[in-house]
Scaffold this active site. Sequence first.
Site, PDB file in Angstrom:
ATOM      1  N   THR A 236      41.238  36.499  47.417  1.00 54.10           N
ATOM      2  CA  THR A 236      42.468  36.263  48.297  1.00 54.10           C
ATOM      3  C   THR A 236      42.031  37.097  49.540  1.00 54.10           C
ATOM      4  OG1 THR A 236      44.193  36.209  46.680  1.00 54.10           O
ATOM      5  CG2 THR A 236      44.881  37.141  48.798  1.00 54.10           C
TER       6      THR A 236
ATOM      7  N   PRO B  48      36.644  34.081  43.134  1.00 45.89           N
ATOM      8  CA  PRO B  48      37.883  33.614  43.868  1.00 45.89           C
ATOM      9  C   PRO B  48      38.371  34.876  44.519  1.00 45.89           C
ATOM     10  CG  PRO B  48      38.179  33.520  41.723  1.00 45.89           C
ATOM     11  CD  PRO B  48      36.868  33.874  41.760  1.00 45.89           C
TER      12      PRO B  48
ATOM     13  N   TYR C 189      49.019  36.897  36.302  1.00 44.03           N
ATOM     14  CA  TYR C 189      49.738  35.939  37.177  1.00 44.03           C
ATOM     15  C   TYR C 189      50.375  35.261  35.851  1.00 44.03           C
ATOM     16  CZ  TYR C 189      48.046  38.352  41.151  1.00 44.03           C
ATOM     17  OH  TYR C 189      47.691  39.357  42.199  1.00 44.03           O
TER      18      TYR C 189
ATOM     19  N   HIS D 212      43.843  29.385  37.531  1.00 43.37           N
ATOM     20  CA  HIS D 212      43.726  31.040  37.593  1.00 43.37           C
ATOM     21  C   HIS D 212      45.014  31.502  36.529  1.00 43.37           C
ATOM     22  CE1 HIS D 212      43.816  35.040  38.367  1.00 43.37           C
ATOM     23  NE2 HIS D 212      44.165  35.221  39.833  1.00 43.37           N
ATOM     24  N   GLY D 213      44.184  31.695  35.317  1.00 45.55           N
ATOM     25  CA  GLY D 213      45.048  32.089  34.038  1.00 45.55           C
ATOM     26  C   GLY D 213      44.395  33.719  33.889  1.00 45.55           C
ATOM     27  N   ALA D 214      44.329  34.411  34.762  1.00 43.41           N
ATOM     28  CA  ALA D 214      43.949  35.939  34.628  1.00 43.41           C
ATOM     29  C   ALA D 214      44.874  36.749  35.304  1.00 43.41           C
ATOM     30  CB  ALA D 214      42.658  36.019  35.131  1.00 43.41           C
ATOM     31  N   HIS D 215      44.628  38.136  35.076  1.00 44.17           N
ATOM     32  CA  HIS D 215      45.063  39.249  36.055  1.00 44.17           C
ATOM     33  C   HIS D 215      46.509  39.431  36.154  1.00 44.17           C
ATOM     34  CE1 HIS D 215      40.980  38.480  38.270  1.00 44.17           C
ATOM     35  NE2 HIS D 215      40.940  39.045  37.273  1.00 44.17           N
TER      36      HIS D 215
HETATM   37  C1  FNR Z   1      39.979  39.485  44.108  1.00 36.48           C
HETATM   38  N1  FNR Z   1      40.213  38.995  42.729  1.00 36.48           N
HETATM   39  C2  FNR Z   1      40.680  37.893  42.553  1.00 36.48           C
HETATM   40  N2  FNR Z   1      40.629  37.131  41.444  1.00 36.48           N
HETATM   41  C3  FNR Z   1      41.202  35.987  41.290  1.00 36.48           C
HETATM   42  O1  FNR Z   1      41.048  35.326  40.237  1.00 36.48           O
HETATM   43  N3  FNR Z   1      42.031  35.473  42.284  1.00 36.48           N
HETATM   44  C4  FNR Z   1      42.054  35.863  43.528  1.00 36.48           C
HETATM   45  O2  FNR Z   1      42.682  35.394  44.337  1.00 36.48           O
HETATM   46  C5  FNR Z   1      41.555  37.236  43.636  1.00 36.48           C
HETATM   47  N4  FNR Z   1      41.608  37.846  44.820  1.00 36.48           N
HETATM   48  C6  FNR Z   1      40.972  38.985  45.177  1.00 36.48           C
HETATM   49  C7  FNR Z   1      40.842  39.761  46.129  1.00 36.48           C
HETATM   50  C8  FNR Z   1      40.115  40.724  46.400  1.00 36.48           C
HETATM   51  C9  FNR Z   1      40.132  41.105  47.873  1.00 36.48           C
HETATM   52  C10 FNR Z   1      39.164  41.076  45.491  1.00 36.48           C
HETATM   53  C11 FNR Z   1      38.383  42.353  45.812  1.00 36.48           C
HETATM   54  C12 FNR Z   1      39.114  40.514  44.355  1.00 36.48           C
HETATM   55  C13 FNR Z   1      39.012  39.374  41.863  1.00 36.48           C
HETATM   56  C14 FNR Z   1      37.475  38.830  42.248  1.00 36.48           C
HETATM   57  O3  FNR Z   1      37.393  37.717  41.883  1.00 36.48           O
HETATM   58  C15 FNR Z   1      36.530  39.765  41.115  1.00 36.48           C
HETATM   59  O4  FNR Z   1      36.679  39.130  39.749  1.00 36.48           O
HETATM   60  C16 FNR Z   1      36.504  40.980  41.307  1.00 36.48           C
HETATM   61  O5  FNR Z   1      36.311  41.244  42.614  1.00 36.48           O
HETATM   62  C17 FNR Z   1      35.384  41.547  40.415  1.00 36.48           C
HETATM   63  O6  FNR Z   1      34.062  41.102  40.879  1.00 36.48           O
HETATM   64  P1  FNR Z   1      33.194  42.139  42.053  1.00 36.48           P
HETATM   65  O7  FNR Z   1      33.874  42.190  43.280  1.00 36.48           O
HETATM   66  O8  FNR Z   1      33.056  43.500  41.186  1.00 36.48           O
HETATM   67  O9  FNR Z   1      31.953  41.374  42.219  1.00 36.48           O
END
Ligand code: FNR
Length: 368
Positions: free
Chosen positions: A27, A25, A174, A169-172
């Site tokens: 954004t 996913p 939020y 989305h339970g991560a990062h």
């Molecule tokens: C993300 N990531 C992310 N994760 C998520 O759970 N929801 C989201 O909306 C987003 N948005 C998002 C936007 C952009 C521009 C990036 C680069 C990343 C994290 C993403 O899903 C992923 O976990 C990481 O990018 C690591 O994977 P890669 O890019 O190393 O293959």
Amino acid sequence: MSTNALFAPFALKSLQLKNRIVMAPMTRSFSPNGVPGPDVAAYYRRRAEGQVGLILSEGTVVERPASSNDPNIPHFYGEQALAGWQHVIDEVHAGGGKMGPQLWHMGVMSENGSGWKPSEAFEGPSGLLKPGQATGKVMTENDITDTIAAFGRAAADAKRLGFDCLELHGAHGYLIDQFFWAGLNQRTDSYGGDELTARSRIAVELVEEVRRQVGEDFVISLRLSQWKQQDYDVKLAHSPQEMEAWLRPLADAGVDIFHCSQRRFWEPEFENEGSDLNFAGWVKKLTGKTTITVGSVGLSGEFLAGFAGEASEPRSLDELLRRLDRNEFDLVAVGRQLIVDPNWVEKIQQGRSDEMKGYSREALSTLV
Ligand code: FNR
């Protein structure tokens, strides 16, 4: 090394995938007023046509006050936004793909740092608010109940529109993750507590509600991370025992897939356990559930060196394949490579490595 393991089909409940590759996913902020338009649908269709097994949408927010911080982030509610999503899923299906929306509430990170939050106190290494920022609104129990209901409605809509699964989305850092994190959740009611399991109550109730809405056969993924966007070096669970205590109630509540967000798939989750299993590896071992790994698949060393100011050697696809082969995890999510190259999967399958495109941040400015 043969890439066959990546191209083995996968089936779970009603979800049938042609291969193990998932679009992570991401954004993109190309949905004015929260409505994904034809350009967004075409972007996802290109990934379907490029042989991505499962596409997870960019985070799309549920209908609650303060769920978003950007008018160009898609909504997953309202007639217009849902009509946009109907077009997206129809295009993805026409392109031969499968897709689930990632349902999202930003919590305190909504409204540019003044949104909803679990508790007044924000302590510990993962402070989300910069000094001087408004402190936001502590969620009442009614806010929590209403938010759970909003996720439930979005889940029902996802199924009604014809999506193949959904992700929470339970991560990062939020909303859901803010409740997990002790420094952020200092509630004294039943949604807080000293134990991670107590702070997981909102997530458990949310999964239960979503399960009620979509029925048994529809796949629910829950994305989790130990790290926070604001703070890379933190952990929610410090040992396999803590991790199992955290995840067991979530698995019992109805999670089918744990999507285990890591920055680099080769990093061992617990240094002291004498094992090189990564986050997805431990979660699969402890819960027996399907897991998705993610983190820097296909990225160059040059690029990684510039990420978070750390030097890092990239690991080859061989290492990923070796781990997949030994059943450490079931599915592999790819993020940035798929932003820059909709045909990356096809190229891997056909061994066209000379045609690979390198990721750069400039790629974010358009929908390729
Ligand atoms: C993300 N990531 C992310 N994760 C998520 O759970 N929801 C989201 O909306 C987003 N948005 C998002 C936007 C952009 C521009 C990036 C680069 C990343 C994290 C993403 O899903 C992923 O976990 C990481 O990018 C690591 O994977 P890669 O890019 O190393 O293959």
